[in-house]
Design a protein around this motif. Structure first.
Motif, PDB file in Angstrom:
ATOM      1  N   GLU A  22       0.816  -1.218   0.000  1.00 25.01           N
ATOM      2  CA  GLU A  22       0.000   0.000   0.000  1.00 25.01           C
ATOM      3  C   GLU A  22       0.852   1.271   0.000  1.00 25.01           C
ATOM      4  OE1 GLU A  22       0.911  -1.238   4.086  1.00 25.01           O
ATOM      5  OE2 GLU A  22      -0.083  -2.301   2.472  1.00 25.01           O
ATOM      6  N   GLU A  23       2.105   1.190   0.418  1.00 22.27           N
ATOM      7  CA  GLU A  23       2.977   2.369   0.456  1.00 22.27           C
ATOM      8  C   GLU A  23       3.602   2.674  -0.899  1.00 22.27           C
ATOM      9  OE1 GLU A  23       5.940   1.951   3.451  1.00 22.27           O
ATOM     10  OE2 GLU A  23       4.502   1.469   5.015  1.00 22.27           O
ATOM     11  N   LEU A  24       3.612   1.699  -1.796  1.00 22.80           N
ATOM     12  CA  LEU A  24       4.305   1.885  -3.074  1.00 22.80           C
ATOM     13  C   LEU A  24       3.767   3.033  -3.916  1.00 22.80           C
ATOM     14  CD1 LEU A  24       5.288  -1.646  -4.209  1.00 22.80           C
ATOM     15  CD2 LEU A  24       6.764   0.252  -3.640  1.00 22.80           C
ATOM     16  N   PRO A  25       2.452   3.148  -4.106  1.00 23.79           N
ATOM     17  CA  PRO A  25       1.987   4.279  -4.918  1.00 23.79           C
ATOM     18  C   PRO A  25       2.455   5.627  -4.359  1.00 23.79           C
ATOM     19  CG  PRO A  25       0.230   2.702  -4.641  1.00 23.79           C
ATOM     20  CD  PRO A  25       1.365   2.261  -3.745  1.00 23.79           C
ATOM     21  N   GLN A  26       2.455   5.781  -3.049  1.00 24.37           N
ATOM     22  CA  GLN A  26       2.933   7.022  -2.444  1.00 24.37           C
ATOM     23  C   GLN A  26       4.420   7.216  -2.706  1.00 24.37           C
ATOM     24  OE1 GLN A  26       1.742   6.391   1.622  1.00 24.37           O
ATOM     25  NE2 GLN A  26      -0.026   7.750   1.399  1.00 24.37           N
ATOM     26  N   ARG A  27       5.187   6.154  -2.587  1.00 17.86           N
ATOM     27  CA  ARG A  27       6.629   6.245  -2.835  1.00 17.86           C
ATOM     28  C   ARG A  27       6.905   6.622  -4.283  1.00 17.86           C
ATOM     29  NH1 ARG A  27       9.289   0.983   0.109  1.00 17.86           N
ATOM     30  NH2 ARG A  27       8.695   1.498   2.244  1.00 17.86           N
ATOM     31  N   PHE A  28       6.186   5.980  -5.208  1.00 19.17           N
ATOM     32  CA  PHE A  28       6.376   6.289  -6.624  1.00 19.17           C
ATOM     33  C   PHE A  28       5.977   7.732  -6.915  1.00 19.17           C
ATOM     34  CE2 PHE A  28       6.007   1.577  -7.477  1.00 19.17           C
ATOM     35  CZ  PHE A  28       7.342   1.435  -7.823  1.00 19.17           C
ATOM     36  N   GLN A  29       4.874   8.171  -6.326  1.00 17.94           N
ATOM     37  CA  GLN A  29       4.431   9.546  -6.538  1.00 17.94           C
ATOM     38  C   GLN A  29       5.456  10.536  -5.981  1.00 17.94           C
ATOM     39  OE1 GLN A  29       0.621  10.530  -4.847  1.00 17.94           O
ATOM     40  NE2 GLN A  29       0.423  12.349  -6.110  1.00 17.94           N
ATOM     41  N   MET A  30       5.984  10.262  -4.814  1.00 16.15           N
ATOM     42  CA  MET A  30       6.996  11.144  -4.229  1.00 16.15           C
ATOM     43  C   MET A  30       8.256  11.169  -5.092  1.00 16.15           C
ATOM     44  SD  MET A  30       6.589  10.436  -0.122  1.00 16.15           S
ATOM     45  CE  MET A  30       8.271  10.879   0.151  1.00 16.15           C
ATOM     46  N   MET A  33       7.528  13.209  -8.220  1.00 14.08           N
ATOM     47  CA  MET A  33       7.506  14.645  -7.940  1.00 14.08           C
ATOM     48  C   MET A  33       8.910  15.190  -7.696  1.00 14.08           C
ATOM     49  SD  MET A  33       4.491  15.511  -8.504  1.00 14.08           S
ATOM     50  CE  MET A  33       4.593  17.206  -7.986  1.00 14.08           C
ATOM     51  N   GLN A  34       9.750  14.421  -7.028  1.00 14.79           N
ATOM     52  CA  GLN A  34      11.133  14.838  -6.822  1.00 14.79           C
ATOM     53  C   GLN A  34      11.862  14.935  -8.155  1.00 14.79           C
ATOM     54  OE1 GLN A  34      12.528  11.894  -4.051  1.00 14.79           O
ATOM     55  NE2 GLN A  34      11.980  13.122  -2.255  1.00 14.79           N
ATOM     56  N   GLY A  35      11.596  14.003  -9.046  1.00 13.53           N
ATOM     57  CA  GLY A  35      12.197  14.032 -10.373  1.00 13.53           C
ATOM     58  C   GLY A  35      11.747  15.238 -11.167  1.00 13.53           C
ATOM     59  N   HIS A  40      12.953  20.607 -13.300  1.00 17.50           N
ATOM     60  CA  HIS A  40      12.621  22.031 -13.384  1.00 17.50           C
ATOM     61  C   HIS A  40      13.819  22.892 -12.980  1.00 17.50           C
ATOM     62  CE1 HIS A  40      10.136  25.578 -13.456  1.00 17.50           C
ATOM     63  NE2 HIS A  40      10.496  25.855 -12.219  1.00 17.50           N
ATOM     64  N   LYS A  41      14.495  22.501 -11.916  1.00 15.30           N
ATOM     65  CA  LYS A  41      15.682  23.239 -11.478  1.00 15.30           C
ATOM     66  C   LYS A  41      16.761  23.231 -12.551  1.00 15.30           C
ATOM     67  CE  LYS A  41      17.348  22.339  -7.431  1.00 15.30           C
ATOM     68  NZ  LYS A  41      17.733  21.720  -6.151  1.00 15.30           N
ATOM     69  N   GLU A  42      16.949  22.091 -13.195  1.00 19.36           N
ATOM     70  CA  GLU A  42      17.967  21.981 -14.239  1.00 19.36           C
ATOM     71  C   GLU A  42      17.604  22.815 -15.465  1.00 19.36           C
ATOM     72  OE1 GLU A  42      18.693  17.817 -14.947  1.00 19.36           O
ATOM     73  OE2 GLU A  42      19.286  17.493 -12.855  1.00 19.36           O
ATOM     74  N   ILE A  43      16.327  22.850 -15.810  1.00 22.89           N
ATOM     75  CA  ILE A  43      15.879  23.676 -16.933  1.00 22.89           C
ATOM     76  C   ILE A  43      16.110  25.144 -16.634  1.00 22.89           C
ATOM     77  CG2 ILE A  43      13.809  24.472 -18.165  1.00 22.89           C
ATOM     78  CD1 ILE A  43      12.831  21.521 -18.001  1.00 22.89           C
TER      79      ILE A  43
END
Length: 110
Positions: A22-30, A33-35, A40-43
């Motif tokens: 159940e934690e995986l979708p949250q981990r993938f989403q986080m 979002m970090q990616g 965005h910072k690199e652009i």
């Protein structure tokens, strides 16, 4: 289908072994979002470097002001517009005006 692909990943299988599916979708989403945030910072950094390069080649006496004005600028649309303006500016004075307008553009967005 996507769910099947995710289930085949090592992260999902490892989490499943530990009972944390159940934690995986949250981990993938986080992680996603970090990616996005990092991209965005690199652009923004690329846009800043492009702008400084244009100013350095066209108006070397304005480089210091350009760096100062764009140092903390985090709006990619303003940076892109500024790149175009610096590319078409005909004089150093015109370039300075465009750079000084950046403060006004940021204030207008707030």
């Amino acid at each position: 289908m996507l769910r099947d692909v995710v289930k085949e990943t090592w992260a999902f299988q490892e989490a499943a072994l530990e009972g944390h599916e159940e934690e995986l979708p949250q981990r993938f989403q986080m992680a996603f979002m970090q990616g996005i945030h990092q991209a965005h910072k690199e652009i923004l950094q690329e846009l800043r470097q492009t702008l400084v390069k244009i100013v350095r080649l066209r108006f070397p006496n304005v480089v210091r002001l350009a760096k100062k004005q764009i140092f903390s600028l985090d709006d990619s649309a303003i940076l892109r517009d500024l790149i175009v303006k610096m590319s078409i500016a005909e004089t150093s004075e015109e370039a300075v005006v465009y750079l000084l307008e950046v403060d006004e553009d940021e204030d207008a967005e707030d």
